[in-house]
Design a protein around this motif. Structure first.
Motif, PDB file in Angstrom:
ATOM      1  N   HIS A  53     -14.473  -1.916   4.983  1.00  0.00           N
ATOM      2  CA  HIS A  53     -13.108  -1.405   4.844  1.00  0.00           C
ATOM      3  C   HIS A  53     -12.499  -1.339   6.241  1.00  0.00           C
ATOM      4  CE1 HIS A  53     -14.105   0.553   0.737  1.00  0.00           C
ATOM      5  NE2 HIS A  53     -13.360  -0.528   0.560  1.00  0.00           N
ATOM      6  N   GLU A  56     -11.895   1.870   8.329  1.00  0.00           N
ATOM      7  CA  GLU A  56     -13.050   2.693   8.692  1.00  0.00           C
ATOM      8  C   GLU A  56     -13.700   2.123   9.961  1.00  0.00           C
ATOM      9  OE1 GLU A  56     -15.295   2.496   5.036  1.00  0.00           O
ATOM     10  OE2 GLU A  56     -13.776   3.626   3.934  1.00  0.00           O
ATOM     11  N   ARG A  93      -7.220  -1.325   4.985  1.00  0.00           N
ATOM     12  CA  ARG A  93      -8.461  -1.183   4.219  1.00  0.00           C
ATOM     13  C   ARG A  93      -8.892  -2.546   3.648  1.00  0.00           C
ATOM     14  NH1 ARG A  93     -11.117   3.031   2.270  1.00  0.00           N
ATOM     15  NH2 ARG A  93     -12.186   2.982   0.282  1.00  0.00           N
ATOM     16  N   HIS A 160     -19.929   3.207   5.556  1.00  0.00           N
ATOM     17  CA  HIS A 160     -18.546   3.515   5.192  1.00  0.00           C
ATOM     18  C   HIS A 160     -18.188   4.881   5.790  1.00  0.00           C
ATOM     19  CE1 HIS A 160     -17.431   0.325   2.238  1.00  0.00           C
ATOM     20  NE2 HIS A 160     -18.739   0.172   2.194  1.00  0.00           N
ATOM     21  N   ALA A 161     -16.934   5.287   5.576  1.00  0.00           N
ATOM     22  CA  ALA A 161     -16.478   6.597   6.045  1.00  0.00           C
ATOM     23  C   ALA A 161     -15.429   7.077   5.024  1.00  0.00           C
ATOM     24  CB  ALA A 161     -15.859   6.461   7.437  1.00  0.00           C
TER      25      ALA A 161
HETATM   26 ZN   LIG Z   1     -15.285   2.406   2.718  1.00  0.00          ZN
END
Ligand SMILES: [Zn+2]
Length: 239
Positions: A53, A56, A93, A160-161
């Motif tokens: 993404h 992130e 994203r 991810h975040a």
């Molecule tokens: Zn993510």
């Protein structure tokens, strides 16, 4: 947990660039190379991946920082720093076609419905992203599927975040280890539907995939807190 001094294999003066071998495993929609950094040996424990993404970027920055502390002869994993370089370069994203790459995988639950995303975290989900015109429509997705097929990693760890958890549907030994080392809760479900996700694709292919969700903290804070754990993964010290 390793101490700070444990991960100083590469002198500070040499950390301005990545010294590991790499290959291009494809190209993004915009034509950016998709790079995978590889160990000197053919033995690959894990595939660790960041930047799926584009919003992130802390996943890419922190993983790159740690990768540059590991001597090439000690690297044990394949490392993708930017699975979505279009998104990272544009701050979105999705990729350059507005596709959320983590909803573009050929799974039994893939859906053509738009994916709704919050404009700001914890706000209602109103921003529409595309899952692609069909499963695996995007070159980044096709390339990642081919990379997994080529490398056959024991486990995939996807960074991810900012949900602050270790999502491991199989609740594996590695998942428990990550949870213990990071003080992040181990969960077996993220709590909402994710049709066409990389995790679902891996599950349907019987490939172990752990989603490592960074906490909602500054890059400096995340780096301080998580570098030893990431170092252990890259170095093959982790379970
Ligand atoms: Zn993510």
């Amino acid at each position: 947990m390793l101490s700070e001094s444990s991960y100083d294999e590469v002198p500070l003066q040499k950390r301005g660039q990545i010294i590991h071998n790499y290959q291009c495993y494809g190209k993004s929609v915009l034509g950016y190379p998709l790079e995978v950094f590889l160990p000197l040996s053919k033995q690959i424990s894990y595939l660790i991946m960041a930047g799926h993404h584009g919003d992130e970027p802390e996943t890419t920055t922190v993983l790159s920082t740690v990768l540059r502390t590991v001597a090439p002869e000690h690297l044990n994993c394949a490392v993708v720093l930017a699975a979505n370089p279009d998104g990272l370069s544009r701050g979105t994203r999705a990729n350059a076609r507005g596709v959320d790459l983590n909803r573009n995988f050929p799974t039994t639950d893939w859906s053509s419905h738009p994916i709704l995303h919050s404009w700001l975290s914890k706000e209602p989900k109103t921003v529409e992203l595309s899952p692609g015109v069909k499963p695996a429509s995007e070159p980044e997705t096709q390339a990642l599927i081919n990379l997994v097929s080529t490398l056959s990693p024991k486990v995939i760890i996807s960074l991810h975040a900012r949900l602050a958890c270790i999502d491991d549907p199989r609740e594996t030994e590695l998942g428990h280890w990550l949870s213990n080392q990071t003080d992040l809760p181990l969960v077996n479900d993220i709590g909402y539907p994710t049709p066409g996700s990389f995790g679902t694709w891996a599950k349907e292919k019987n490939i172990s995939l752990i989603t490592f969700e960074f906490p909602d903290e500054s890059i400096v804070s995340i780096r301080r807190r998580l570098s030893p754990v990431l170092y252990s993964l890259l170095n093959g010290v982790a379970k």
